[in-house]
Design a protein around this motif. Sequence first.
Motif, short mmCIF file in Angstrom:
data_model
loop_
_atom_site.label_atom_id
_atom_site.label_comp_id
_atom_site.label_asym_id
_atom_site.label_seq_id
_atom_site.Cartn_x
_atom_site.Cartn_y
_atom_site.Cartn_z
N ASP A 35 0.85 -1.18 0.00
CA ASP A 35 0.00 0.00 0.00
C ASP A 35 0.89 1.24 0.00
N THR A 43 -10.37 0.56 -9.90
CA THR A 43 -9.45 -0.56 -10.07
C THR A 43 -8.86 -0.57 -11.47
N TRP A 98 -3.06 3.76 -2.32
CA TRP A 98 -3.23 2.85 -3.46
C TRP A 98 -2.87 1.44 -3.00
N ASN A 99 -3.81 0.53 -3.12
CA ASN A 99 -3.59 -0.87 -2.76
C ASN A 99 -3.19 -1.62 -4.01
N THR A 100 -1.94 -2.09 -4.07
CA THR A 100 -1.37 -2.64 -5.30
C THR A 100 -0.85 -4.05 -5.06
N TYR A 139 -15.05 0.80 -12.15
CA TYR A 139 -15.51 1.64 -11.04
C TYR A 139 -17.02 1.54 -10.94
N THR A 187 -4.19 -2.66 -9.19
CA THR A 187 -4.15 -1.62 -8.17
C THR A 187 -5.51 -0.96 -8.03
N THR A 188 -5.82 -0.52 -6.82
CA THR A 188 -7.08 0.17 -6.54
C THR A 188 -6.77 1.51 -5.90
N SER A 189 -7.35 2.57 -6.48
CA SER A 189 -7.08 3.92 -6.00
C SER A 189 -7.86 4.19 -4.72
N PRO A 190 -7.51 5.26 -4.02
CA PRO A 190 -8.27 5.63 -2.80
C PRO A 190 -9.75 5.86 -3.08
N GLU A 191 -10.08 6.23 -4.32
CA GLU A 191 -11.48 6.48 -4.67
C GLU A 191 -12.23 5.21 -5.06
#
Length: 379
Positions: free
Chosen positions: A31, A101, A35-37, A122, A94-98
């Motif tokens: 992270d 994906t 961003w969770n990658t 999204y 990866t998934t953004s804070p918003e």
Amino acid sequence: MQSNKLRMAIRATAAAAIFGVAGQAGAVSFDAGGWNTSVYGYARLNAVYDIDEDVGSTTQSGNFSMINTGAAENNEATGYFDADAVQSRIGVKTTSPEGVTFNIEGDFRNGTLRLRHGYGSYNGVLAGQTWSNYNSFVGNTATLDFDSLPGTAGYQGRTAQLRYTTGALSISAEDPQSSLYGAAATAAKKDGMPTFTIRLEDKAGGMSYSAAAVAHQVGYDTGTNDESAFGFGAFVAAKMQITDMIDIHGALNYSDGANSYLWRSGDNYFGSDAYIGANGDVETIAGYAGSIGTGINLGGGRSINIGYGMTTMDWDDAEDDGLAVGGETETNSAVMANYKWTPVKNVMMGVEYQYLKTEQVNGDDGDANRLMFAAQYNF
């Protein structure tokens, strides 16, 4: 809790039918800035001994179009060994804070890096290339052969699309896949609109299931003649957990003018959707397919998987219209049985026996026996 575990097991097994083992099981995750990658993939060796004749293609998958038929079946060279590592792949998700994906993934099947997945999603809206919505892994047997059994559910491939998913239901508009029989027809073929699909996939108790439909336009345009027809297809697939050790699974498919979505029909992958009749009209070709299998969990990372699949196309109308289709493929079928084990976490090894058979409209047929070994190292 037990229900959640069962749901996760079903999903993991479905993915394993394509990947050999779950592709992201050993993903390296981190992270940064919200961003969770994850970076994931595997290195894989596929090796095969073709007992009867050399029918291996890239990734050493059995290729129906390479099976000798008729007289050639009686005088063929035998005993071929081959191996490659081109099924190896790498991906980043990866998934953004918003909550947006992104996924990019590639492998080396064609000898160079090719795009498998490249999409963003999204709030249920996905745009890009990934598995066709007319596709399911629910009823698939976990084979070592990358192309697996004929007659599994739907397209079994990836394509560019715009998809919306809500709950268990998803709909999509996709890059069209269509084909017309004959060189002249192929040269004039025209895709004038996207393919449309709808799919429902869910579970209830010990059963997971999927059902989908596809519709597309099949046509040609020579500049003076412009004709088309609509083709459609449908499938159902299911998996039932009989005991903690044993499951049974399978799929049924029907197509009328959508054999481009009938897995491993025709020469090897997809059959012709239609032909041009004597009056210039587009005449659709029907197809049928199915697969059935079982998975037996032996514990300790060991399993046995056995499956049978077949596809067949109905060329009768084309023959009645005077087309010389005697040498065209009518039916492909296969039996695959394997033993897989995980000697240590993130490592899978397996051996598989394969029997492939192809039959032509004129009655000529041929078969092939193969032995396959695979070793896969996941990260």
